[in-house]
Design a protein around this motif. Structure first.
Motif, PDB file in Angstrom:
ATOM      1  N   SER A  25       0.819  -1.207   0.000  1.00 24.08           N
ATOM      2  CA  SER A  25       0.000   0.000   0.000  1.00 24.08           C
ATOM      3  C   SER A  25       0.856   1.261   0.000  1.00 24.08           C
ATOM      4  CB  SER A  25      -0.924   0.006   1.223  1.00 24.08           C
ATOM      5  OG  SER A  25      -1.723   1.159   1.253  1.00 24.08           O
ATOM      6  N   GLY A 145      -5.182  -3.374   1.721  1.00 26.77           N
ATOM      7  CA  GLY A 145      -3.753  -3.152   1.552  1.00 26.77           C
ATOM      8  C   GLY A 145      -3.256  -3.305   0.131  1.00 26.77           C
ATOM      9  N   PRO A 149      -5.315   0.265  -3.068  1.00 23.53           N
ATOM     10  CA  PRO A 149      -4.279   1.178  -3.577  1.00 23.53           C
ATOM     11  C   PRO A 149      -3.858   0.892  -5.005  1.00 23.53           C
ATOM     12  CG  PRO A 149      -3.350  -0.331  -1.954  1.00 23.53           C
ATOM     13  CD  PRO A 149      -4.837  -0.501  -1.903  1.00 23.53           C
TER      14      PRO A 149
END
Length: 422
Positions: A25, A145, A149
């Protein structure tokens, strides 16, 4: 009861998964930052960073910290077969979604279409927290995570290629809808729908209410500095400050990854009166947090002028901001997950008071220093709040439970060699 070695081994397995997700991330967010600062002017980038900071603050407030309340009750309900857990999930989800809808209406004139994402962000957070309550950190690692992103980076890069600055907030917000759908499917498959037991909502919110305010303050504390810099120094200064302080997400996400792995076990240990097990959990996570993050902070402090140059020529001057950031985060990580331990012990009111003191410190320093020092004044204000936020609960844990971030469980935690992801 699990052996002390077994407890630490399981924490490390789950903690490693959380840190892997945090690392991915952080890299994706760093890439997003590079894309935006390289493709758009500092003013355009600063306006985007400010808008997303406001959205994240609003979503953080709207969540009401219901997710952590769910983790607490689901972990405690393990002993009686998770009876009535679906009621707790509904009791957590409905109020947070309603508050997020209200925030979306209020902020629509300021955020535009980005405001529509607020209920989605809040609901996704609550449902992912429910999976952690069952002891599984994998859904959070994969969805929050990695999937989120990665999709944000891809869509923002597409907007950058098209030169469409106005579409940046939409590109950033759309992946939250995917995360919500996937998280809902995971929870639905695991939790059978059961009758709503009397007192469920009352019990949940009696515990969560103090943390709701604390969670709101925490959400504001994490990003209010960007908004203040934009208000007092303009969007270009906000872009410089965001770029220089973006690496703080490394420490935050690493700590979050470990916290997600250990929170439910801390609640169980403290609820069962097993202070020795809680001490081992705290000390094991602290040493690994230090080992995982201190090399990053030392490298960032040494290489700051070159690293910041990646964002563009105008960003290299923010090296002093990076030095303050690195030093502060090293102190914070050495304190360990003090607030997580404090709330796991049930001291949500004390945690709230600590956060109030910390954010007061930050805002006061920001207002005093930003007009004359700009981004450097903002990071000094943020640093003051972070130090207060960590040292106060550290002292409180020592006084009440004799807990320390380092001790006789530190070296044994390093000698364990089982690193299997679960």
């Amino acid at each position: 009861m699990a052996t002390m070695t077994g407890v630490a081994r399981r924490v490390r397995r789950g903690g490693l998964a959380g840190v892997v997700g945090a690392a991915f991330s952080a890299l994706a967010q760093f890439g997003l930052l590079v894309v935006v600062t390289r493709a758009f002017t500092a003013a355009e980038a600063g306006a985007f960073f400010t808008a997303t900071a406001v959205a994240l603050m609003a979503a953080g407030v709207a969540k009401l910290d219901a997710g952590n309340g769910l983790v607490y009750f689901i972990a405690r309900a393990k002993t009686y077969g998770y009876l009535g857990i679906s009621g707790y999930i509904r009791a957590a989800l409905v109020p947070s979604a309603a508050v997020a809808c209200g925030a979306a209406v209020l902020l629509y004139p300021r955020l535009g279409p980005l405001a529509v994402a607020l209920p989605v962000m809040a609901a996704a957070d609550v449902l992912l927290a429910a999976t952690r309550g069952f002891g599984s950190v994998r859904p959070t690692v994969l969805l929050d995570g990695m999937v989120l992103p990665a999709c944000q980076l891809a869509l923002v890069a597409g907007a950058a290629v098209a030169g469409a600055a106005g579409w940046l907030p939409v590109a950033w917000a759309l992946p939250y809808a995917l995360v919500l759908v996937l998280a809902a499917g995971l929870v639905r498959g695991r939790v059978p729908r059961t009758p709503y037991l009397p007192g469920t909502g009352r019990d949940l919110w009696r515990y969560t209410a103090p943390r709701s305010l604390a969670g709101a303050i925490q959400a504001v504390f994490q990003r209010v500095d960007i908004v203040i810099v934009a208000a007092l120094g303009g969007p270009a200064q906000a872009a410089v400050y965001t770029a220089a302080t973006r690496f703080r997400v490394v420490g935050q996400l690493a700590g979050q990854g470990l916290a997600q792995a250990v929170q439910a076990r801390l609640v169980e240990a403290l609820a069962d009166g097993e202070a020795a097990r809680a001490r081992e959990l705290y000390q094991a996570t602290t040493i690994w947090l230090v080992l995982l993050t201190w090399p990053v902070w030392l490298a960032y402090a040494a290489l700051a002028p070159w690293v910041l140059g990646v964002f563009g020529p105008s960003y290299g001057s923010a090296a002093p901001v990076a030095l303050v950031l690195a030093g502060t985060m090293m102190v914070a990580t050495a304190c360990g997950m003090v607030d997580v331990v404090l709330t796991a012990a049930g001291h949500t009111g004390t945690s709230l008071l600590n956060l109030l003191i910390a954010i007061t410190c930050t805002v006061a320093l920001d207002l005093a220093l930003i007009p004359s020092l700009g981004a450097l004044g903002a990071v000094v204000g943020w640093s003051g709040g972070v130090i207060v936020k960590n040292l106060l609960p550290l002292w409180q844990l020592h006084r009440r439970y004799g807990l320390h971030p380092f001790g006789r469980h530190t070296l044994p935690a390093l000698r364990l060699r089982t690193w299997t992801l679960t």
